[in-house]
Design an enzyme around this catalytic site. Structure first.
Site, PDB file in Angstrom:
ATOM      1  N   ARG A 208       5.681   0.510  -5.648  1.00  0.00           N
ATOM      2  CA  ARG A 208       5.303  -0.274  -4.375  1.00  0.00           C
ATOM      3  C   ARG A 208       4.574  -1.560  -4.640  1.00  0.00           C
ATOM      4  NH1 ARG A 208       6.359   2.631   0.644  1.00  0.00           N
ATOM      5  NH2 ARG A 208       4.906   1.615   1.380  1.00  0.00           N
TER       6      ARG A 208
ATOM      7  N   GLU B 112      11.725 -14.644 -10.351  1.00  0.00           N
ATOM      8  CA  GLU B 112      10.982 -13.342  -9.986  1.00  0.00           C
ATOM      9  C   GLU B 112      10.551 -12.671 -11.073  1.00  0.00           C
ATOM     10  OE1 GLU B 112      12.207 -10.049  -7.476  1.00  0.00           O
ATOM     11  OE2 GLU B 112      14.100 -10.299  -8.099  1.00  0.00           O
TER      12      GLU B 112
ATOM     13  N   ASN C 122      -1.920   2.236   5.609  1.00  0.00           N
ATOM     14  CA  ASN C 122      -1.030   1.061   5.183  1.00  0.00           C
ATOM     15  C   ASN C 122      -0.643   0.246   6.375  1.00  0.00           C
ATOM     16  OD1 ASN C 122       1.222  -0.151   4.082  1.00  0.00           O
ATOM     17  ND2 ASN C 122       2.638   1.488   4.084  1.00  0.00           N
ATOM     18  N   GLY C 123      -0.712  -0.998   6.067  1.00  0.00           N
ATOM     19  CA  GLY C 123      -0.356  -1.857   7.206  1.00  0.00           C
ATOM     20  C   GLY C 123      -1.366  -2.984   7.434  1.00  0.00           C
TER      21      GLY C 123
ATOM     22  N   CYS D 197       0.968  -1.218   0.056  1.00  0.00           N
ATOM     23  CA  CYS D 197      -0.018   0.140   0.076  1.00  0.00           C
ATOM     24  C   CYS D 197       0.869   1.415  -0.079  1.00  0.00           C
ATOM     25  CB  CYS D 197      -0.847   0.037   1.278  1.00  0.00           C
ATOM     26  SG  CYS D 197      -2.024  -1.289   1.368  1.00  0.00           S
TER      27      CYS D 197
ATOM     28  N   LYS E  55      16.741 -13.647  -9.431  1.00  0.00           N
ATOM     29  CA  LYS E  55      16.397 -12.741 -10.685  1.00  0.00           C
ATOM     30  C   LYS E  55      15.589 -13.315 -11.589  1.00  0.00           C
ATOM     31  CE  LYS E  55      16.697  -9.673  -8.949  1.00  0.00           C
ATOM     32  NZ  LYS E  55      17.295  -9.468  -7.408  1.00  0.00           N
TER      33      LYS E  55
ATOM     34  N   LYS F 213       7.707  -3.949  -4.008  1.00  0.00           N
ATOM     35  CA  LYS F 213       8.954  -3.410  -3.886  1.00  0.00           C
ATOM     36  C   LYS F 213       9.292  -3.447  -2.230  1.00  0.00           C
ATOM     37  CE  LYS F 213      12.815  -1.761  -5.037  1.00  0.00           C
ATOM     38  NZ  LYS F 213      13.865  -2.591  -5.711  1.00  0.00           N
TER      39      LYS F 213
ATOM     40  N   GLU G  16      21.316 -15.842  -6.095  1.00  0.00           N
ATOM     41  CA  GLU G  16      20.798 -14.379  -6.476  1.00  0.00           C
ATOM     42  C   GLU G  16      20.449 -14.686  -8.119  1.00  0.00           C
ATOM     43  OE1 GLU G  16      19.526 -12.122  -5.442  1.00  0.00           O
ATOM     44  OE2 GLU G  16      19.189 -10.463  -6.866  1.00  0.00           O
TER      45      GLU G  16
ATOM     46  N   TRP H  88      -2.491  -2.716  -2.133  1.00  0.00           N
ATOM     47  CA  TRP H  88      -1.806  -3.997  -2.110  1.00  0.00           C
ATOM     48  C   TRP H  88      -2.512  -5.116  -1.007  1.00  0.00           C
ATOM     49  CZ3 TRP H  88       1.835  -7.692   0.106  1.00  0.00           C
ATOM     50  CH2 TRP H  88       2.183  -8.450  -0.670  1.00  0.00           C
TER      51      TRP H  88
ATOM     52  N   HIS I  80      23.756 -34.423  -4.340  1.00  0.00           N
ATOM     53  CA  HIS I  80      22.969 -34.885  -3.231  1.00  0.00           C
ATOM     54  C   HIS I  80      21.410 -34.639  -3.850  1.00  0.00           C
ATOM     55  CE1 HIS I  80      26.432 -35.236  -0.697  1.00  0.00           C
ATOM     56  NE2 HIS I  80      26.869 -34.099  -1.402  1.00  0.00           N
TER      57      HIS I  80
END
Ligand code: AGP
Length: 592
Positions: free
Chosen positions: A29, A472, A101-102, A2, A469, A588, A465, A75, A488
């Site tokens: 965001r 996502e 927001n929260g 949010c 990338k 984000k 990483e 969001w 393994h």
């Protein structure tokens, strides 16, 4: 995640176009719906589900009257993304409007009590209880500020709230707990927002109210009151990020712009050397270090662990923030707990930081000045990457690594590593010169359904990483593995349809990683190798090769070898027709 904005103009002009511009700046965001409320003899609300521009076409926000108001990008966390659940929310007499927001943990009990008292609810959000509570407390005789304060005493969970009431017009009241919120002083008016980029076009003098403080915005200014209602004096911080810095500057996407800015991010972060030296001196003797972070920042932390253990010989753990509660029990006064975060607002990291503060020295390495973690941590280093808009972390990751290398190198008194660091911008620029070649190579990988990234030692977190990338933004399933773990389990999945990206810089682990490369080759994997220029053996065993300057040692490799992997993910995403800046389901800043 949010985003909230509030604005009250000094003159009686319509505020809606400004609110709309500000809320657009928070798109990065992540959001599923948006809405605005303004006041003009009554509170007017317009909102809807979907893209900002689509909702604007349907609602025509610029028609809204009134010189002050609030806006929100939602969001969804409690309640589906729907028109009814979009903010702002009102009480049932349309007297109080709120953006939030929260997440509220006890909203169901509050809601049941309010329903028993005769309140009616429209949405399935947690937020809607807030305007109802504020209205109830105003009816009991409190002013807006008092009602907001009393309301927050009832709330459990996290929140940044902005409220307005038609019973007390010409005023916005804002407060926060465990969610970000700033207020800002502009030439034409006063602002409140969940993040500085929202208001950069209009205001640059920023204050971040502390938890429990209440900000009151009128057309004459902003007052901050403490939890007892006493006025608090604060000096605003000047934010020198230009609005252009937050825009694409001719690049197709923020992500490629931000990848291109990486050598600068390293240079700028190297400028923190003296500051980091001072912090190390102030911290003094450390027996144990523990890194805490999420996502990409967690991968930077693994590099930090390897560096600190190998250069400084200090025992070092690394833990995912949401999994840190058991490790937290072992933190003591001899432990330095280091938090790595781009945003400085990640909820799990912030909660772990509050916990660590009870027992240990804490250091936050964060990109956003004035963010929650910079205020919570006992020490704070700001990475100098500038604003990062793409959801995928790129330049902030490289800047985090730079700060970590400086910290570890200075702590260990290792001048060699500091000297090597100064050459990293040149190595990154060399990779960027090869970007057309990398783009061509990428075209051969967009068919993949699964991919593996292999690395050993300092190249293991690069593999993690690289895989993050890819998954996502391209939605290809990808796994990063310590090359030694291959036999393994994952080796069973390798066949001629699976690309395997092998990170193999020169150094101690080279020979062993080469054995792993040969193992996957024997299973028919499509091998893309990232190796030193002139490494004939690696090239001969691979289908595709990306070469890096051979001066780049395995220790410094994470800062350079990660770059072609970012580029591959970016180009594959573009080939597949997805938007690399806004991957589905992701945001984000994760403040819940
Ligand atoms: C990766 O590209 C993501 N943006 C994500 O993993 C991110 O690193 C994570 O959410 C942590 O965020 P922070 O660095 O702001 O704390």
């Amino acid at each position: 995640m949010c985003g909230i904005v509030g604005c009250i103009l000094k003159e009686k002009k319509d505020v809606a176009p400004i609110l709309f511009e500000c809320i657009k700046n928070l798109e990065y965001r992540g959001y599923d719906s948006i809405g605005l409320a303004t006041y003009d003899n009554a509170i007017h609300v317009k909102k809807g589900k979907g893209d900002i521009r689509k909702v604007d076409r349907e609602q025509n926000f610029s028609n809204m009257k009134g010189f002050y108001g609030i806006a929100h990008t939602r969001w969804a966390s409690t309640g589906k993304p729907t028109h009814e659940n979009a903010h702002p929310h009102l009480d049932d007499s349309n007297t109080v409007a709120v953006v939030h927001n929260g997440t509220l943990e006890n909203y169901l009990e509050i809601r049941e009590d309010l329903i028993e008292e005769g309140h009616e609810f429209i949405s399935t959000t947690d937020t809607e209880v807030i305007p109802h509570l504020i209205k109830k407390f105003m009816d009991e005789g409190l002013d807006l500020e008092g009602a907001v304060r009393k309301c927050t005493k009832k709330l459990e969970g996290s929140y940044a709230i902005v409220a307005m009431s038609k019973d007390e017009p010409n005023k916005l009241v804002a407060t926060r707990k465990d969610s970000p919120l700033i207020v800002a002083f502009g030439k034409d008016g006063y602002f409140v927002a969940s993040d500085t980029p929202a208001v950069l076009d209009y205001a640059r003098e920023v204050i971040r109210p502390k938890e429990g403080e209440i900000a009151i915005l009128t057309k004459d200014g902003i007052e901050i009151h403490d939890k007892n209602g006493k006025k608090v004096r604060k000096t605003p911080q000047h934010i020198d990020w230009s609005p252009e810095m937050a825009k694409k500057e001719g690049f197709d996407h923020f992500m490629i712009k931000e990848i291109t800015e990486q050598s600068l991010a390293v240079k700028h972060t190297l400028g923190q050397k003296a500051n980091i030296k001072r912090i190390i001196k102030e911290i003094g003797d450390v027996k144990r270090i523990c890194f805490v972070a999420c996502g990409t920042s967690y991968h930077a932390s693994i590099t930090g662990k390897y560096l600190i253990e190998s250069l400084a010989g200090i025992a070092c753990d690394v833990v995912i923030a949401s999994e840190s509660k058991y490790t937290a029990r072992t933190w003591d006064e001899d432990t330095l707990v280091i938090f790595i975060s781009q945003s400085g607002e990640t909820f799990d990291s912030l909660m772990a930081l509050k916990e660590a503060n009870k027992t240990s020295n804490t250091l936050a390495i964060v990109n956003v000045a004035g963010s929650a973690m910079t205020e919570e941590a006992k020490y704070f280093i700001q990475t100098q990457a500038g604003p990062e808009i793409g959801v995928a972390a790129t330049k902030t990751y490289i800047a985090q690594l730079t700060a970590i290398y400086l910290f570890a190198g200075l702590m260990a008194g290792n001048d060699k590593i500091i000297e090597e660091l100064s050459r990293v911008p040149k190595y990154i620029d060399e990779v960027m010169k090869e970007k057309d070649k990398i783009k061509e190579i990428s075209k051969r990988y967009d068919f993949a359904e699964n991919a593996f990234y292999l690395g050993r030692g300092f190249s293991y977190p690069i593999a993690l990483e690289g895989a993050l990338k890819l998954k996502e933004i391209t939605y290809i399933h990808a796994e990063g593995y310590a090359a030694g773990e291959l036999k393994h389990g994952p080796l069973a999945l390798i066949d001629e349809k699976v690309p395997v990206i092998v990170i193999i810089p020169p150094g101690d682990d080279y020979k062993k990683t080469m054995v792993n490369l040969e193992e996957v080759k024997a299973r028919g994997a499509i091998i893309l190798t990232v190796c030193a220029k002139g490494d004939k053996k690696a090239a001969d065993n691979s289908i595709d090769v990306i070469e890096i300057n051979s001066e780049v040692t395995d220790i410094i490799a994470p800062l350079v070898y990660a770059v072609p992997l970012q580029l591959i993910s970016y180009y594959v995403t573009c080939d597949k027709g997805y938007d690399p800046d806004k991957p589905r389901n992701l945001a984000k800043v994760i403040t819940v």
